[in-house]
Design a protein around this motif. Sequence first.
Motif, PDB file in Angstrom:
ATOM      1  N   THR A  68     -68.545  -7.259 -43.664  1.00  0.00           N
ATOM      2  CA  THR A  68     -69.645  -7.932 -44.367  1.00  0.00           C
ATOM      3  C   THR A  68     -70.651  -6.902 -44.869  1.00  0.00           C
ATOM      4  O   THR A  68     -71.345  -6.269 -44.087  1.00  0.00           O
ATOM      5  N   GLU A  69     -70.724  -6.774 -46.175  1.00  0.00           N
ATOM      6  CA  GLU A  69     -71.580  -5.775 -46.788  1.00  0.00           C
ATOM      7  C   GLU A  69     -73.045  -6.219 -46.770  1.00  0.00           C
ATOM      8  O   GLU A  69     -73.337  -7.404 -46.730  1.00  0.00           O
ATOM      9  N   GLU A  70     -73.946  -5.255 -46.839  1.00  0.00           N
ATOM     10  CA  GLU A  70     -75.373  -5.559 -46.866  1.00  0.00           C
ATOM     11  C   GLU A  70     -75.728  -6.448 -48.051  1.00  0.00           C
ATOM     12  O   GLU A  70     -76.500  -7.396 -47.917  1.00  0.00           O
ATOM     13  N   PHE A  71     -75.144  -6.160 -49.215  1.00  0.00           N
ATOM     14  CA  PHE A  71     -75.482  -6.959 -50.398  1.00  0.00           C
ATOM     15  C   PHE A  71     -75.086  -8.412 -50.205  1.00  0.00           C
ATOM     16  O   PHE A  71     -75.781  -9.327 -50.664  1.00  0.00           O
ATOM     17  N   PHE A  72     -73.958  -8.648 -49.519  1.00  0.00           N
ATOM     18  CA  PHE A  72     -73.508 -10.027 -49.331  1.00  0.00           C
ATOM     19  C   PHE A  72     -74.408 -10.762 -48.354  1.00  0.00           C
ATOM     20  O   PHE A  72     -74.757 -11.927 -48.576  1.00  0.00           O
ATOM     21  N   LEU A  73     -74.810 -10.105 -47.269  1.00  0.00           N
ATOM     22  CA  LEU A  73     -75.730 -10.748 -46.335  1.00  0.00           C
ATOM     23  C   LEU A  73     -77.046 -11.083 -47.031  1.00  0.00           C
ATOM     24  O   LEU A  73     -77.633 -12.147 -46.794  1.00  0.00           O
ATOM     25  N   LYS A  74     -77.517 -10.223 -47.903  1.00  0.00           N
ATOM     26  CA  LYS A  74     -78.745 -10.509 -48.642  1.00  0.00           C
ATOM     27  C   LYS A  74     -78.569 -11.727 -49.551  1.00  0.00           C
ATOM     28  O   LYS A  74     -79.494 -12.538 -49.704  1.00  0.00           O
ATOM     29  N   LEU A  75     -77.383 -11.865 -50.157  1.00  0.00           N
ATOM     30  CA  LEU A  75     -77.109 -13.058 -50.969  1.00  0.00           C
ATOM     31  C   LEU A  75     -77.135 -14.318 -50.107  1.00  0.00           C
ATOM     32  O   LEU A  75     -77.671 -15.356 -50.507  1.00  0.00           O
ATOM     33  N   VAL A  76     -76.541 -14.228 -48.911  1.00  0.00           N
ATOM     34  CA  VAL A  76     -76.547 -15.368 -47.988  1.00  0.00           C
ATOM     35  C   VAL A  76     -77.983 -15.758 -47.656  1.00  0.00           C
ATOM     36  O   VAL A  76     -78.353 -16.941 -47.695  1.00  0.00           O
ATOM     37  N   LEU A  77     -78.814 -14.779 -47.347  1.00  0.00           N
ATOM     38  CA  LEU A  77     -80.191 -15.072 -46.957  1.00  0.00           C
ATOM     39  C   LEU A  77     -81.011 -15.595 -48.131  1.00  0.00           C
ATOM     40  O   LEU A  77     -81.935 -16.393 -47.933  1.00  0.00           O
ATOM     41  N   HIS A  78     -80.687 -15.175 -49.335  1.00  0.00           N
ATOM     42  CA  HIS A  78     -81.340 -15.751 -50.517  1.00  0.00           C
ATOM     43  C   HIS A  78     -81.077 -17.253 -50.578  1.00  0.00           C
ATOM     44  O   HIS A  78     -81.983 -18.053 -50.835  1.00  0.00           O
ATOM     45  N   ASP A  79     -79.821 -17.644 -50.324  1.00  0.00           N
ATOM     46  CA  ASP A  79     -79.475 -19.072 -50.319  1.00  0.00           C
ATOM     47  C   ASP A  79     -80.140 -19.793 -49.151  1.00  0.00           C
ATOM     48  O   ASP A  79     -80.593 -20.929 -49.290  1.00  0.00           O
ATOM     49  N   VAL A  80     -80.191 -19.137 -47.996  1.00  0.00           N
ATOM     50  CA  VAL A  80     -80.850 -19.733 -46.825  1.00  0.00           C
ATOM     51  C   VAL A  80     -82.311 -20.026 -47.141  1.00  0.00           C
ATOM     52  O   VAL A  80     -82.828 -21.118 -46.867  1.00  0.00           O
ATOM     53  N   ASN A  81     -83.002 -19.075 -47.717  1.00  0.00           N
ATOM     54  CA  ASN A  81     -84.426 -19.262 -48.027  1.00  0.00           C
ATOM     55  C   ASN A  81     -84.646 -20.357 -49.060  1.00  0.00           C
ATOM     56  O   ASN A  81     -85.647 -21.082 -49.001  1.00  0.00           O
ATOM     57  N   ALA A  82     -83.724 -20.490 -49.989  1.00  0.00           N
ATOM     58  CA  ALA A  82     -83.859 -21.524 -51.017  1.00  0.00           C
ATOM     59  C   ALA A  82     -83.749 -22.925 -50.426  1.00  0.00           C
ATOM     60  O   ALA A  82     -84.214 -23.899 -51.037  1.00  0.00           O
ATOM     61  N   LEU A  83     -83.170 -23.043 -49.245  1.00  0.00           N
ATOM     62  CA  LEU A  83     -82.979 -24.350 -48.615  1.00  0.00           C
ATOM     63  C   LEU A  83     -84.234 -24.858 -47.899  1.00  0.00           C
ATOM     64  O   LEU A  83     -84.264 -26.003 -47.450  1.00  0.00           O
ATOM     65  N   LYS A  84     -85.252 -24.020 -47.744  1.00  0.00           N
ATOM     66  CA  LYS A  84     -86.543 -24.426 -47.162  1.00  0.00           C
ATOM     67  C   LYS A  84     -86.358 -25.094 -45.798  1.00  0.00           C
ATOM     68  O   LYS A  84     -86.816 -26.203 -45.549  1.00  0.00           O
ATOM     69  N   ALA A  85     -85.695 -24.392 -44.903  1.00  0.00           N
ATOM     70  CA  ALA A  85     -85.408 -24.940 -43.571  1.00  0.00           C
ATOM     71  C   ALA A  85     -86.662 -25.025 -42.717  1.00  0.00           C
ATOM     72  O   ALA A  85     -87.609 -24.252 -42.874  1.00  0.00           O
ATOM     73  N   ASP A  86     -86.652 -25.970 -41.779  1.00  0.00           N
ATOM     74  CA  ASP A  86     -87.670 -26.023 -40.734  1.00  0.00           C
ATOM     75  C   ASP A  86     -87.294 -25.128 -39.554  1.00  0.00           C
ATOM     76  O   ASP A  86     -88.157 -24.721 -38.774  1.00  0.00           O
TER      77      ASP A  86
END
Length: 285
Positions: A68-86
């Motif tokens: 798992t590359e750093e760039f891919f984890l950053k993409l995952v976290l971009h999607d996570v943040n867009a979901l506005k989780a509690d």
Amino acid sequence: MEKQRILSRRQFLGLSGLSILGMGLYSGEIARHEIDIVQRTIRLDGLPDAFKGFRIVQISDIHYQKFTEEFFLKLVLHDVNALKADLVLLTGDFISTPREKSDIPVTWAYECSEVLTRIECQQRYAILGNHDCEVNEPAITDALETHRIPVLNNKSVALERDGKRIWLAGLADWLNGKERPNYEKSIPKGVRTDGNPVILMAHEPDSATEAVKHGVDLMLSGHTHGGQVRMPFVPPVYLPPMGKKYIQGHFQLGPMQLYVNRGIGTVGVPFRLNCPPEITVLTLT
């Protein structure tokens, strides 16, 4: 006629080789990076009104830097943040067990934790997986907690909202944890008897048959990678210990629900097929 038949065989072998090469390129470079955001509504008995609509985002099995590359984890976290989780929950295996002396997984754990500080949700918790514990349980715990990600190792915390609460608990890893899973420590009697729902993080999903005996309402796991490489019409090529019964998705076990996340990373080989990396969004009601 014979010459034509020989050419046809050569063509067939050539096309077969190209197909295998194409499948390898697809599963290694494309399918391995196609993030699937899975949305589920979870109904919990006794859920306080203040928590209705509460959004939990789960990611699991990052296996940072091995594949798992750093760039891919950053993409995952971009999607996570867009979901506005509690609440963001990370259910183990941040790194992989090394196969060569040149591997430096503890360093990778600190690098992974640094990337995880990009998570914008203030409420975030983790548990460790079997790979984390096999490499260096104290070091991986330190990597996460020094980057403001508490690790619930046989612990529980109250999540409060508008004066009401639910419980979040985490178990020690079943396969490689130095401390054995302990439900009495993770879910004390006072937690089990106060009438509020209990959400449990436990890395290996097949431990659900034990969790259901301890007043858990919802258990969240990873570990299986969903099978990772799934050929049509046949079972997964490989499933890990304690990940053979509940492979992926949502299950009902008597009064308890179980959700098994397919994970972000890969193990063994850097391939995924018919089994994309997953971000799970669980909305409580």
